[in-house]
Design a protein around this motif. Structure first.
Motif, PDB file in Angstrom:
ATOM      1  N   ALA A 329      -5.419   6.632  -0.352  1.00 31.52           N
ATOM      2  CA  ALA A 329      -6.622   7.275   0.185  1.00 31.52           C
ATOM      3  C   ALA A 329      -6.931   6.765   1.590  1.00 31.52           C
ATOM      4  CB  ALA A 329      -7.809   7.025  -0.744  1.00 31.52           C
ATOM      5  N   THR A 330      -6.736   5.460   1.811  1.00 30.11           N
ATOM      6  CA  THR A 330      -6.978   4.885   3.135  1.00 30.11           C
ATOM      7  C   THR A 330      -5.991   5.435   4.151  1.00 30.11           C
ATOM      8  OG1 THR A 330      -7.785   2.847   2.101  1.00 30.11           O
ATOM      9  CG2 THR A 330      -7.164   2.721   4.421  1.00 30.11           C
ATOM     10  N   VAL A 354     -15.435   4.637   8.926  1.00 27.75           N
ATOM     11  CA  VAL A 354     -15.011   4.871   7.542  1.00 27.75           C
ATOM     12  C   VAL A 354     -13.680   4.182   7.279  1.00 27.75           C
ATOM     13  CG1 VAL A 354     -14.220   6.635   5.920  1.00 27.75           C
ATOM     14  CG2 VAL A 354     -16.272   7.040   7.272  1.00 27.75           C
ATOM     15  N   VAL A 355     -12.748   4.315   8.208  1.00 31.36           N
ATOM     16  CA  VAL A 355     -11.430   3.686   8.037  1.00 31.36           C
ATOM     17  C   VAL A 355     -11.562   2.166   8.002  1.00 31.36           C
ATOM     18  CG1 VAL A 355      -9.135   3.408   9.037  1.00 31.36           C
ATOM     19  CG2 VAL A 355     -10.267   5.633   9.103  1.00 31.36           C
ATOM     20  N   ARG A 356     -12.392   1.601   8.871  1.00 32.84           N
ATOM     21  CA  ARG A 356     -12.588   0.149   8.860  1.00 32.84           C
ATOM     22  C   ARG A 356     -13.146  -0.311   7.516  1.00 32.84           C
ATOM     23  NH1 ARG A 356     -14.586   1.407  14.113  1.00 32.84           N
ATOM     24  NH2 ARG A 356     -13.133   0.683  15.736  1.00 32.84           N
ATOM     25  N   VAL A 394     -13.226  10.999   1.005  1.00 29.42           N
ATOM     26  CA  VAL A 394     -13.369   9.548   0.843  1.00 29.42           C
ATOM     27  C   VAL A 394     -14.325   9.214  -0.294  1.00 29.42           C
ATOM     28  CG1 VAL A 394     -14.278   7.476   1.943  1.00 29.42           C
ATOM     29  CG2 VAL A 394     -12.755   8.993   3.220  1.00 29.42           C
ATOM     30  N   LEU A 395     -15.471   9.883  -0.355  1.00 27.15           N
ATOM     31  CA  LEU A 395     -16.452   9.593  -1.405  1.00 27.15           C
ATOM     32  C   LEU A 395     -15.906   9.960  -2.783  1.00 27.15           C
ATOM     33  CD1 LEU A 395     -19.702  10.815   0.398  1.00 27.15           C
ATOM     34  CD2 LEU A 395     -18.949   8.454   0.004  1.00 27.15           C
ATOM     35  N   SER A 396     -15.128  11.029  -2.843  1.00 25.38           N
ATOM     36  CA  SER A 396     -14.501  11.395  -4.110  1.00 25.38           C
ATOM     37  C   SER A 396     -13.516  10.320  -4.553  1.00 25.38           C
ATOM     38  CB  SER A 396     -13.785  12.743  -3.967  1.00 25.38           C
ATOM     39  OG  SER A 396     -13.107  13.086  -5.151  1.00 25.38           O
ATOM     40  N   ALA A 397     -12.785   9.739  -3.596  1.00 27.62           N
ATOM     41  CA  ALA A 397     -11.846   8.659  -3.916  1.00 27.62           C
ATOM     42  C   ALA A 397     -12.580   7.434  -4.446  1.00 27.62           C
ATOM     43  CB  ALA A 397     -11.029   8.301  -2.676  1.00 27.62           C
ATOM     44  N   PRO A 417       2.463  -1.232  -4.503  1.00 23.67           N
ATOM     45  CA  PRO A 417       2.709  -0.875  -3.104  1.00 23.67           C
ATOM     46  C   PRO A 417       2.118   0.488  -2.773  1.00 23.67           C
ATOM     47  CG  PRO A 417       4.659  -0.463  -4.415  1.00 23.67           C
ATOM     48  CD  PRO A 417       3.656  -1.109  -5.341  1.00 23.67           C
ATOM     49  N   VAL A 418       2.053   0.799  -1.504  1.00 16.00           N
ATOM     50  CA  VAL A 418       1.654   2.126  -1.054  1.00 16.00           C
ATOM     51  C   VAL A 418       2.931   2.878  -0.692  1.00 16.00           C
ATOM     52  CG1 VAL A 418       0.305   3.466   0.601  1.00 16.00           C
ATOM     53  CG2 VAL A 418      -0.545   1.249  -0.192  1.00 16.00           C
TER      54      VAL A 418
END
Length: 505
Positions: A329-330, A354-356, A394-397, A417-418
């Motif tokens: 998600a990030t 938001v990303v930070r 993002v909020l859904s995540a 891992p990603v």
């Protein structure tokens, strides 16, 4: 691109009719499969669209009949601006309004979507049929097809030559926001292809300032099918409220035509998708569904709303088991932040925040409240819908991955891992990111003053770099910051960088 996409159907084909026999339907094959073009008058076309409650398939779901009538009203009763009437000018000196323009929006800037490219590549005449039907009803011959994909552009141009129709193809830059209606109109007008920053109705003033009917590729293909079948036969599949079929892109590599109202689980099983941690519906401005939501979801506006999801542009992205949900998600949030037009506060400063907040949540030092706060600031105040759509994702995540987030908070990692299973554009090597040579950096802090969107200072006064590509609108500011760094520690790297923030160790 279409060659790598698998196309199938559930319960019979309409838009994909003939795909089992032909890789591409040229004009002769198209007429053999779909019949000859029928062009009803405006009144009859509006009645048919209203009878089946036909909606746009680009994501917003706006009623097509209302959009068509809005353009027709401007052509029949042009506004003062369109008639170039100056204050105090007499009525007999006003010039008549220009013809309407029909625009096929073939921009699929979202990496997880392939359905419109498939239509343009394999059934271009079906799309052009729909555009011609609308243009005839509006009394115009002006048709523009806006596309991003090279293969799609060649396919449409070849179809236009076959039909000998007065239409043109306009190439768009492939960006996430390039499919927004205002950005498409600006691109066709030769302007910078970004949303205009203020509400402008294309029906009133679109291409060349003319009344413009702009809908996405599938919408025009659906219009052609509706005209060919008639409302009753068209409504013989789907639900009572939402008749017909729809095109879905599954995992970025499968396109499926299915009746509206089909269970989401049935589509996933049809595509042989293994059990997943969650499923993103509606694309990167969409919503996450957990296993329970997936099992109950029906692919219609009403059915998806009942489980907290959305059909959107028909993009369905399962999240493979074994990859870090929060990290995935990030990764997407970082991509969306870099894709903004940078013309309002929510995009310039809100999305980087938001990303930070998500980066700190990943390493266990942040909180969900920080993410929610960052996502909530500026909602509804953006120059376009991009910041709101990103905040929704993002909020859904935060809700869907609550358990994984708790593990990150207590352990700094979930141990997974990603893998990067959610599709993003293939890096070309030209994408730039800000980097710091820590052997030179003395913590002057000038870089954070010059590009606060990408760099902020930590508690010790040293820069923390946001791990996203440099947005196009920031390139000049970044070059200035690099040139002004007193220690010559700031630089721009290209290639395929690792995700996340860059911190001083």
């Amino acid at each position: 691109m279409s060659g790598a996409i698998t196309v199938s159907n559930i319960g019979g084909s309409r838009l994909t009719l003939g795909f089992d026999r032909f890789d591409r339907l040229d004009l002769e094959r198209h007429k053999a499969v779909h019949g000859r073009l029928s062009t009803p008058v405006m009144e009859d076309l509006v009645k048919m669209a209203e009878q089946v409650d036909m909606r746009g398939r680009g994501g917003a779901g706006f009623p097509f009949a209302r959009k068509l009538m809005a353009v027709a009203a401007q052509v029949t009763h042009p506004s003062a601006d369109q008639m170039n009437m100056l204050p105090g000018e007499s009525r007999d000196r006003r010039r008549p309004a220009q013809d309407a323009v029909v625009v096929v929006n073939g921009a699929e800037g979202e990496p997880g979507s392939s359905k419109d490219k498939v239509l343009l590549n394999r059934a271009p005449h079906l799309v052009l049929d729909g555009a011609a039907i609308a243009a005839t009803a509006l009394g115009t011959q002006r048709i523009v097809v806006a596309v991003e994909d090279d293969e799609a552009a060649r396919s449409v141009r070849a179809a236009i030559v076959e039909r000998r129709m007065p239409a043109r193809v306009v190439r768009l830059t492939e960006r996430f926001i390039s499919g927004q209606a205002g950005a498409v109109v600006r691109a066709i007008n030769g302007e910078i292809p970004i949303p205009p920053g203020r509400k402008v109705r294309a029906a009133e003033s679109g291409v060349d300032g003319c009344p413009t009917l702009l809908s996405n590729t599938e919408t025009f293909a659906q219009l052609a099918v509706l005209t060919s079948l008639g409302p009753d036969l068209y409504a013989s599949v789907g639900t009572e409220d939402e008749p017909g079929t729809t095109l879905l892109t599954i995992g970025g590599t499968r396109v499926v035509e299915a009746p509206l109202g089909t269970p989401l689980q049935a589509v996933l099983e049809h595509c042989e998708v293994p059990p997943s941690q969650a499923v993103l519906v509606g694309g990167y401005h969409g919503m996450w569904l957990d296993a329970r939501g997936v099992s109950r979801a029906l692919l219609s506006r009403k059915g998806m709303k009942a489980v907290g999801g959305t059909v959107g542009a028909g993009i369905i992205l399962p999240l493979t088991q074994g990859t870090c949900p929060l990290g995935e998600a990030t990764r997407i949030a970082s991509y969306l932040a870099a894709q903004s037009a940078g013309q309002c506060g929510p995009c310039r400063l809100g999305l980087p925040d938001v990303v930070r907040a998500m980066n700190t949540l990943n390493d266990g030092s942040g909180s969900v409240d920080d993410v929610r706060r960052a996502a909530g600031i500026g909602r509804g105040r953006g120059a376009c819908t991009h910041p709101d759509g990103t905040a929704k994702f993002v909020l859904s995540a935060m809700d869907a991955f609550a358990e994984d987030i708790e593990i990150h908070r207590y352990g700094g990692t979930c141990g997974q891992p990603v893998f990067g299973v959610l599709p993003l554009p293939v890096p070309t090597g030209s994408e730039g990111r800000v980097a710091i040579d820590w052997s030179r950096c003395d913590g002057h802090g000038l870089c954070a003053y010059l590009v606060p969107e990408l760099i902020q200072l930590d508690r010790y006064g040293f820069p923390v770099v946001l791990g996203t590509d440099i947005p196009a609108w920031m390139e000049r500011d970044v070059q200035r910051a690099v040139a002004m760094c007193p220690a010559l520690a700031l630089r721009v790297t290209t290639g395929v960088p690792k995700s996340g923030s860059t911190r001083r160790s």
